[in-house]
Motif scaffolding. Structure first.
Motif, PDB file in Angstrom:
ATOM      1  N   LEU A   1      35.011  30.467  57.935  1.00  0.00           N
ATOM      2  CA  LEU A   1      35.550  30.022  56.644  1.00  0.00           C
ATOM      3  C   LEU A   1      34.426  29.652  55.674  1.00  0.00           C
ATOM      4  O   LEU A   1      34.439  30.047  54.508  1.00  0.00           O
ATOM      5  CB  LEU A   1      36.479  28.824  56.861  1.00  0.00           C
ATOM      6  N   GLU A   2      33.440  28.921  56.155  1.00  0.00           N
ATOM      7  CA  GLU A   2      32.321  28.499  55.296  1.00  0.00           C
ATOM      8  C   GLU A   2      31.519  29.698  54.802  1.00  0.00           C
ATOM      9  O   GLU A   2      31.081  29.737  53.654  1.00  0.00           O
ATOM     10  CB  GLU A   2      31.403  27.535  56.063  1.00  0.00           C
TER      11      GLU A   2
ATOM     12  N   MET B   1      33.337  31.291  51.969  1.00  0.00           N
ATOM     13  CA  MET B   1      33.352  30.443  50.761  1.00  0.00           C
ATOM     14  C   MET B   1      32.058  30.497  49.937  1.00  0.00           C
ATOM     15  O   MET B   1      32.056  30.122  48.763  1.00  0.00           O
ATOM     16  CB  MET B   1      33.592  28.981  51.157  1.00  0.00           C
TER      17      MET B   1
ATOM     18  N   ARG C   1      36.316  22.342  46.278  1.00  0.00           N
ATOM     19  CA  ARG C   1      36.146  22.803  47.662  1.00  0.00           C
ATOM     20  C   ARG C   1      37.509  23.125  48.293  1.00  0.00           C
ATOM     21  O   ARG C   1      37.634  24.113  49.029  1.00  0.00           O
ATOM     22  CB  ARG C   1      35.411  21.730  48.467  1.00  0.00           C
ATOM     23  N   GLU C   2      38.529  22.316  47.967  1.00  0.00           N
ATOM     24  CA  GLU C   2      39.876  22.550  48.526  1.00  0.00           C
ATOM     25  C   GLU C   2      40.411  23.911  48.064  1.00  0.00           C
ATOM     26  O   GLU C   2      40.959  24.680  48.855  1.00  0.00           O
ATOM     27  CB  GLU C   2      40.861  21.451  48.089  1.00  0.00           C
TER      28      GLU C   2
ATOM     29  N   GLU D   1      38.563  26.688  49.849  1.00  0.00           N
ATOM     30  CA  GLU D   1      38.996  26.844  51.243  1.00  0.00           C
ATOM     31  C   GLU D   1      40.295  27.644  51.309  1.00  0.00           C
ATOM     32  O   GLU D   1      40.457  28.524  52.161  1.00  0.00           O
ATOM     33  CB  GLU D   1      39.196  25.471  51.900  1.00  0.00           C
ATOM     34  N   TYR D   2      41.205  27.346  50.377  1.00  0.00           N
ATOM     35  CA  TYR D   2      42.490  28.055  50.332  1.00  0.00           C
ATOM     36  C   TYR D   2      42.264  29.543  50.040  1.00  0.00           C
ATOM     37  O   TYR D   2      42.812  30.417  50.721  1.00  0.00           O
ATOM     38  CB  TYR D   2      43.395  27.427  49.251  1.00  0.00           C
TER      39      TYR D   2
ATOM     40  N   ALA E   1      39.508  31.316  50.459  1.00  0.00           N
ATOM     41  CA  ALA E   1      38.793  31.942  51.578  1.00  0.00           C
ATOM     42  C   ALA E   1      39.752  32.289  52.721  1.00  0.00           C
ATOM     43  O   ALA E   1      39.670  33.367  53.320  1.00  0.00           O
ATOM     44  CB  ALA E   1      37.677  31.030  52.071  1.00  0.00           C
ATOM     45  N   LEU E   2      40.686  31.383  52.984  1.00  0.00           N
ATOM     46  CA  LEU E   2      41.657  31.623  54.053  1.00  0.00           C
ATOM     47  C   LEU E   2      42.570  32.808  53.696  1.00  0.00           C
ATOM     48  O   LEU E   2      42.885  33.643  54.548  1.00  0.00           O
ATOM     49  CB  LEU E   2      42.497  30.357  54.294  1.00  0.00           C
TER      50      LEU E   2
ATOM     51  N   ALA F   1      38.990  31.405  61.664  1.00  0.00           N
ATOM     52  CA  ALA F   1      38.376  30.699  60.522  1.00  0.00           C
ATOM     53  C   ALA F   1      37.410  29.593  60.931  1.00  0.00           C
ATOM     54  O   ALA F   1      36.376  29.402  60.285  1.00  0.00           O
ATOM     55  CB  ALA F   1      39.465  30.127  59.605  1.00  0.00           C
TER      56      ALA F   1
END
Length: 227
Positions: free
Chosen positions: A105-106, A109, A120-121, A124-125, A127-128, A140
């Protein structure tokens, strides 16, 4: 209706000076339209990777003009080019260049964090969501070094899509993969073009792969011999 040009090269010349002056690109002119999947083919040493380096704005030492999204980018400052690159170009290389101590995941991002426009939130969404396209969401939180070669390449494509780039450029993206994973990665590229109208430019020496793209630009001795 005329198709929108995403990238256009006009009379690009490139010289290397080691130890003597050698011309590696000669009067290279072509354009790629929105939603088109274009491959650049040619023998090793014909200048295709050098050309991609210039098109990706990484190499600014050339003669001629380069336009991205109808904007002249030749002669722009390195800060502006860095921003443009991060915002408008996605990259997929033969080697995935994932950071092994980061989670999947990182890694995905990273381009979003660099652009620094979303929280960041939110990143993350996004990227997912990108990982879901490649059925990699269940991985992830794994570290990148826990993945197989084919999985790593899928993650690197998800990362390339993170900022919804105008164009994805790839240099021998299947060069390190076996036939099964190579077909899988190519299938993903084709799906991105068909489903999401993603523009793709791929450098390859694989005739079979090039034949499946919308158009092939053939290079020989630094020149385009057919486009």
């Amino acid at each position: 209706m005329e198709k929108k040009k995403v990238i256009e090269a006009q009379k690009i010349n490139k010289f290397f000076f080691s130890p003597t002056k050698t011309q590696v690109l000669r009067e290279v002119s072509f354009s790629v339209n929105k939603g088109e999947f274009v491959s650049v083919m040619g023998k090793s040493g014909c200048g295709k990777s050098t050309l991609l380096y210039i098109l990706s704005t990484m190499d600014t030492d050339y003669e001629g003009k380069l336009f991205l999204d109808d904007q002249l980018i030749t002669g722009q400052s390195s800060e502006k080019l860095s921003r443009l690159r991060n915002e408008k170009i996605g990259f997929v290389f033969q080697f995935h260049y994932l950071i092994h101590e980061f989670s999947v995941l990182e890694n995905v991002m990273i381009p979003g964090l660099k652009l620094n426009r979303k929280s960041r939130e939110e990143l993350e969404y996004i990227a997912l969501e990108k990982l879901k396209v490649f059925e990699m969401q269940d991985h992830a939180l794994k570290k990148a070094n826990q993945l197989s070669g084919g999985q790593k390449q899928r993650v690197s494509i998800a990362r390339a899509l993170m900022n919804d780039p105008l164009i994805i450029m790839s240099d021998e993206p299947t060069g390190n993969l076996d036939k099964k994973n190579s077909d899988l990665v190519f299938g993903i590229f084709r799906e991105l073009v068909v489903e999401f109208q993603q523009t793709m430019l791929m450098v390859t020496h694989d005739l079979e792969l090039a034949a499946k793209t919308d158009r092939t630009i053939e290079m020989e001795d630094g020149r385009i011999i057919s486009a």
